[in-house]
Design a protein around this motif. Structure first.
Motif, PDB file in Angstrom:
ATOM      1  N   LEU A 180       0.779  -0.976  -0.025  1.00  0.00           N
ATOM      2  CA  LEU A 180       0.046  -0.121   0.040  1.00  0.00           C
ATOM      3  C   LEU A 180       0.622   1.443  -0.062  1.00  0.00           C
ATOM      4  O   LEU A 180       0.430   2.089  -0.589  1.00  0.00           O
ATOM      5  N   GLN A 181       1.857   1.074   0.515  1.00  0.00           N
ATOM      6  CA  GLN A 181       2.753   2.545   0.808  1.00  0.00           C
ATOM      7  C   GLN A 181       3.260   2.557  -0.703  1.00  0.00           C
ATOM      8  O   GLN A 181       3.517   3.680  -1.146  1.00  0.00           O
ATOM      9  N   ARG A 182       3.700   1.547  -1.147  1.00  0.00           N
ATOM     10  CA  ARG A 182       4.441   1.704  -2.725  1.00  0.00           C
ATOM     11  C   ARG A 182       3.451   2.130  -3.717  1.00  0.00           C
ATOM     12  O   ARG A 182       3.495   3.140  -4.309  1.00  0.00           O
ATOM     13  N   LEU A 183       2.063   1.664  -3.440  1.00  0.00           N
ATOM     14  CA  LEU A 183       1.045   2.361  -4.252  1.00  0.00           C
ATOM     15  C   LEU A 183       0.713   3.910  -4.009  1.00  0.00           C
ATOM     16  O   LEU A 183       0.296   4.413  -4.897  1.00  0.00           O
ATOM     17  N   GLN A 184       0.750   4.180  -2.860  1.00  0.00           N
ATOM     18  CA  GLN A 184       0.304   5.283  -2.366  1.00  0.00           C
ATOM     19  C   GLN A 184       1.425   6.232  -2.992  1.00  0.00           C
ATOM     20  O   GLN A 184       1.201   7.284  -3.364  1.00  0.00           O
ATOM     21  N   GLU A 185       2.620   6.045  -2.952  1.00  0.00           N
ATOM     22  CA  GLU A 185       3.995   6.866  -3.514  1.00  0.00           C
ATOM     23  C   GLU A 185       3.628   6.830  -5.080  1.00  0.00           C
ATOM     24  O   GLU A 185       3.708   7.906  -5.668  1.00  0.00           O
ATOM     25  N   GLU A 186       3.292   5.888  -5.903  1.00  0.00           N
ATOM     26  CA  GLU A 186       3.169   5.640  -7.204  1.00  0.00           C
ATOM     27  C   GLU A 186       1.922   6.617  -7.620  1.00  0.00           C
ATOM     28  O   GLU A 186       1.988   7.333  -8.774  1.00  0.00           O
ATOM     29  N   TYR A 187       0.839   6.525  -6.859  1.00  0.00           N
ATOM     30  CA  TYR A 187      -0.246   7.673  -7.054  1.00  0.00           C
ATOM     31  C   TYR A 187      -0.404   8.615  -6.211  1.00  0.00           C
ATOM     32  O   TYR A 187      -1.338   9.406  -6.339  1.00  0.00           O
ATOM     33  N   SER A 188       0.591   9.274  -5.731  1.00  0.00           N
ATOM     34  CA  SER A 188       0.559  10.479  -4.815  1.00  0.00           C
ATOM     35  C   SER A 188      -0.007  11.698  -5.715  1.00  0.00           C
ATOM     36  O   SER A 188      -0.528  12.396  -5.345  1.00  0.00           O
ATOM     37  N   ALA A 189       0.552  11.711  -7.306  1.00  0.00           N
ATOM     38  CA  ALA A 189       0.171  12.968  -7.806  1.00  0.00           C
ATOM     39  C   ALA A 189      -1.400  12.968  -8.076  1.00  0.00           C
ATOM     40  O   ALA A 189      -2.104  14.035  -7.930  1.00  0.00           O
ATOM     41  N   GLU A 190      -1.856  11.764  -8.442  1.00  0.00           N
ATOM     42  CA  GLU A 190      -3.331  11.602  -8.784  1.00  0.00           C
ATOM     43  C   GLU A 190      -4.167  11.792  -7.510  1.00  0.00           C
ATOM     44  O   GLU A 190      -5.313  12.188  -7.404  1.00  0.00           O
ATOM     45  N   LEU A 191      -3.820  11.144  -6.242  1.00  0.00           N
ATOM     46  CA  LEU A 191      -4.205  11.498  -5.344  1.00  0.00           C
ATOM     47  C   LEU A 191      -4.339  12.942  -4.659  1.00  0.00           C
ATOM     48  O   LEU A 191      -5.630  13.505  -4.126  1.00  0.00           O
ATOM     49  N   ALA A 192      -3.386  13.707  -4.919  1.00  0.00           N
ATOM     50  CA  ALA A 192      -3.210  14.961  -4.436  1.00  0.00           C
ATOM     51  C   ALA A 192      -4.040  15.907  -5.428  1.00  0.00           C
ATOM     52  O   ALA A 192      -4.953  16.770  -4.999  1.00  0.00           O
ATOM     53  N   THR A 193      -4.361  15.491  -6.766  1.00  0.00           N
ATOM     54  CA  THR A 193      -5.055  16.286  -7.602  1.00  0.00           C
ATOM     55  C   THR A 193      -6.426  16.067  -7.321  1.00  0.00           C
ATOM     56  O   THR A 193      -7.427  16.914  -7.206  1.00  0.00           O
ATOM     57  N   LEU A 194      -7.153  14.695  -7.031  1.00  0.00           N
ATOM     58  CA  LEU A 194      -8.295  14.507  -6.631  1.00  0.00           C
ATOM     59  C   LEU A 194      -8.720  15.107  -5.025  1.00  0.00           C
ATOM     60  O   LEU A 194      -9.653  15.533  -5.465  1.00  0.00           O
ATOM     61  N   ARG A 195      -7.992  15.089  -4.481  1.00  0.00           N
ATOM     62  CA  ARG A 195      -8.297  15.476  -3.315  1.00  0.00           C
ATOM     63  C   ARG A 195      -8.484  17.164  -3.277  1.00  0.00           C
ATOM     64  O   ARG A 195      -9.429  17.683  -2.984  1.00  0.00           O
ATOM     65  N   GLY A 196      -7.625  17.792  -4.179  1.00  0.00           N
ATOM     66  CA  GLY A 196      -7.786  19.287  -4.344  1.00  0.00           C
ATOM     67  C   GLY A 196      -8.976  19.472  -5.041  1.00  0.00           C
ATOM     68  O   GLY A 196      -9.781  20.467  -4.846  1.00  0.00           O
ATOM     69  N   ARG A 197      -9.537  18.718  -6.129  1.00  0.00           N
ATOM     70  CA  ARG A 197     -10.733  18.932  -6.797  1.00  0.00           C
ATOM     71  C   ARG A 197     -12.056  18.806  -5.820  1.00  0.00           C
ATOM     72  O   ARG A 197     -12.858  19.583  -6.007  1.00  0.00           O
TER      73      ARG A 197
END
Length: 549
Positions: free
Chosen positions: A130-147
């Motif tokens: 999960l940690q690796r996936l979180q790092e891999e998708y950190s940009a998408e997660l940040a963008t999604l949270r911002g939206r």
């Protein structure tokens, strides 16, 4: 999503949980920071329920390649949700944003398990993955949270500044260019002709509807109307006949604003719909008129007669009650009582003077049985009894048909009279893109004072709609019929009136410019106007542009 996707990552069921949950995350797919309304729609469509067993999914079989992984996720992590109809929709396409949303949801679930002392359900390998996936998708997660944060802020602002928590505004504006042309029209006596006197006109009509709901199953309608589209009728002398009237002309043509409609509708029971009209009640708005493509004055037929059968104009502009039993069933019944009022307030339901009021003045008792065995075939049987108390010159068909049909006792203006109206209407869909509708009616009219006088009136009409003609949303329409004509009764004895037969022909093309703009060019043709074969054919060319908002 295929097996190769999972083999590529070679991850534990936690990763599968994120992906499968994301596949069900309709909200993530619909997030768009430029359209707040989509957030609400997506939330409604994402009304999903947690499941406790994979067997609860109707579209998941033990033979599916991901069945065991899905079963493990349900039992171990509870990270799977399904749709209210017990489907999982596992073959749905998955975007990176959806995967990020699902991953974020599964991270929250794992943190919840850890916080509730169920950390033994999560292995170190799972957490590392999960940690690796979180790092891999950190940009998408940040963008999604911002939206999502941006949408929440905008939604809060809209809620704080909205017009009302219970009321919705729906508007319609019409720009219209039209011109009548053709031959001469004979005077009512039938002995002389009057030259057609008309010019090109440009007019408008605007309506603002306020729809208010207090329980979610009721509706209070308040309508404001203004316009300046003048009738092409006998009043103006432009055509000499009401048969050329447009569907959206107005009675007060000075663009003054008035509340012309006020009513409240609610469900007495799920099978009983009640509507109370305080003013502006119309039968054609309270019941089905079986002409779905042309019934609207703003987006339907261009002519007044082409919208629906004249039987639905009985009791027009009235106050009263309409009750519909089993409104959504294959067989429904509607009963109504309307007491019409004049625009100047000289008579009607709101006037306490003699021969007025809700029950002693003009009134209409109405009944209709609707048969709708399928979407392809709808049939209506209709009856209306109208009483005219003698407060004004009789107008039995509200400006449709000949002058003689509307006022057969004109020599005894304002005499008390009654009419019995019988009608049959139907709509047949040959296909979703081809609809045929029609109506026929018979009316008997008789006086209630003085020497007995009576009249018989017939009329009919048919409409053909070619939907999506040339472009999705466009409609090519043809309307043909015979407006109300006096065919019998002692008023016909020795009478030159309605000696011929008028025919109504209308062609129009409703062009959908956008979801909110429609342009409708068309031509109205009246053969033998005023049911007089000596009258030349008249034409009305029209271009209507309708804006809805």
């Amino acid at each position: 999503m295929t097996k190769r996707f999972w083999n590529l990552f070679k991850v534990s069921p936690v990763v599968l949980a994120a992906a499968f949950f994301a596949a069900n995350s309709a909200l993530a797919a619909e997030v768009n920071e430029t359209d707040v309304s989509q957030l609400s729609e997506a939330q409604e469509s994402n009304n999903i329920d947690q499941v406790t067993s994979v067997s609860q999914f109707s579209d998941v079989q033990p033979t599916d390649w991901a069945f065991q992984a899905l079963q493990s996720l349900v039992e171990r992590y509870g990270c799977i949700a399904g749709y209210p109809n017990s489907t999982y929709r596992g073959n749905r396409a998955l975007t990176r944003y959806e995967f990020a949303a699902g991953l974020n949801a599964c991270l929250d679930r794992v943190n919840e398990l850890i916080a509730t002392a169920t950390a033994d359900l999560v292995s170190k390998q799972d957490l590392a993955t999960l940690q690796r996936l979180q790092e891999e998708y950190s940009a998408e997660l940040a963008t999604l949270r911002g939206r999502v944060d941006g949408l929440e802020a905008r939604t809060s602002e809209l809620e704080a500044n909205q017009f009302s928590t219970t009321t919705k505004l729906v508007g319609e504006a019409i720009f219209n260019i039209s011109e009548p042309f053709g031959g001469n029209i004979a005077a009512r006596s039938g002995n002389s002709n009057t030259p057609l006197n008309s010019n090109t006109t440009f007019g408008d009509r605007v309506r603002l509807n306020l729809y208010t709901s207090f329980t979610g199953k009721d509706q209070l309608q308040t309508r404001l109307t203004a316009g300046n589209i003048i009738n092409n009728n006998t009043t103006t002398g432009a055509t000499g006949t009401n048969m050329t009237r447009l569907a959206y002309d107005v009675t007060t043509a000075d663009n003054s604003v008035s509340i012309d409609k006020l009513n409240y509708a609610f469900n007495f029971k799920d099978s009983v719909r009640v509507k109370v009209d305080a003013t502006g009640g119309e039968l054609y708005e309270n019941v089905d008129v079986f002409n779905p493509d042309f019934r609207s004055s703003g987006t339907g037929a261009l002519s007044r007669y082409g919208r629906f059968s004249p039987i639905y104009r009985q009791g027009q502009n009235g106050a009263g009650l309409t009750v519909t039993l089993n409104p959504n069933g294959p067989i429904s019944f509607t009963g109504a009582y309307l007491a019409p009022s004049s625009g100047n307030g000289l008579f009607g339901a709101n006037n306490p003077a003699a021969n007025n009021g809700l029950f002693n003045g003009d009134n209409t008792i109405f009944g209709q049985v609707s048969f709708k065995p399928s979407k392809a075939l709808n049939i209506g049987l209709t009856y209306a009894h109208s009483y005219l108390a003698g407060n004004a010159v009789n107008n039995f068909f509200q400006g449709t048909g000949s002058v003689f049909a509307n006022s057969p006792f004109a020599t005894v203006a304002g005499i008390r009279a009654e009419s019995n109206n019988y009608g049959v209407e139907a709509t047949f869909l040959f296909s979703p893109k081809l609809a045929l509708s029609g109506w026929g009616g018979y009316t008997t009219i008789s006086t209630l004072a003085g020497a007995p006088r009576d009249a018989e009136v017939w009329y009919y009409g048919a409409t053909l709609a070619l939907r999506d003609f040339g472009k999705e949303g466009n409609v090519l329409g043809i309307i043909f019929g015979q407006p109300p004509k006096v065919t019998g009764g002692n008023v016909k004895t020795g009478s030159p009136f309605d000696s011929g037969t008028s025919y109504h022909l209308e062609g129009l093309y409703k062009y959908k410019v956008s979801d909110n703009i429609q342009v409708t060019p068309g031509l109205l043709v009246i053969f033998n106007p005023e049911n007089n074969n000596n009258n030349d054919t008249e034409y009305v060319g029209t271009l209507r542009t309708t804006f809805t908002f």
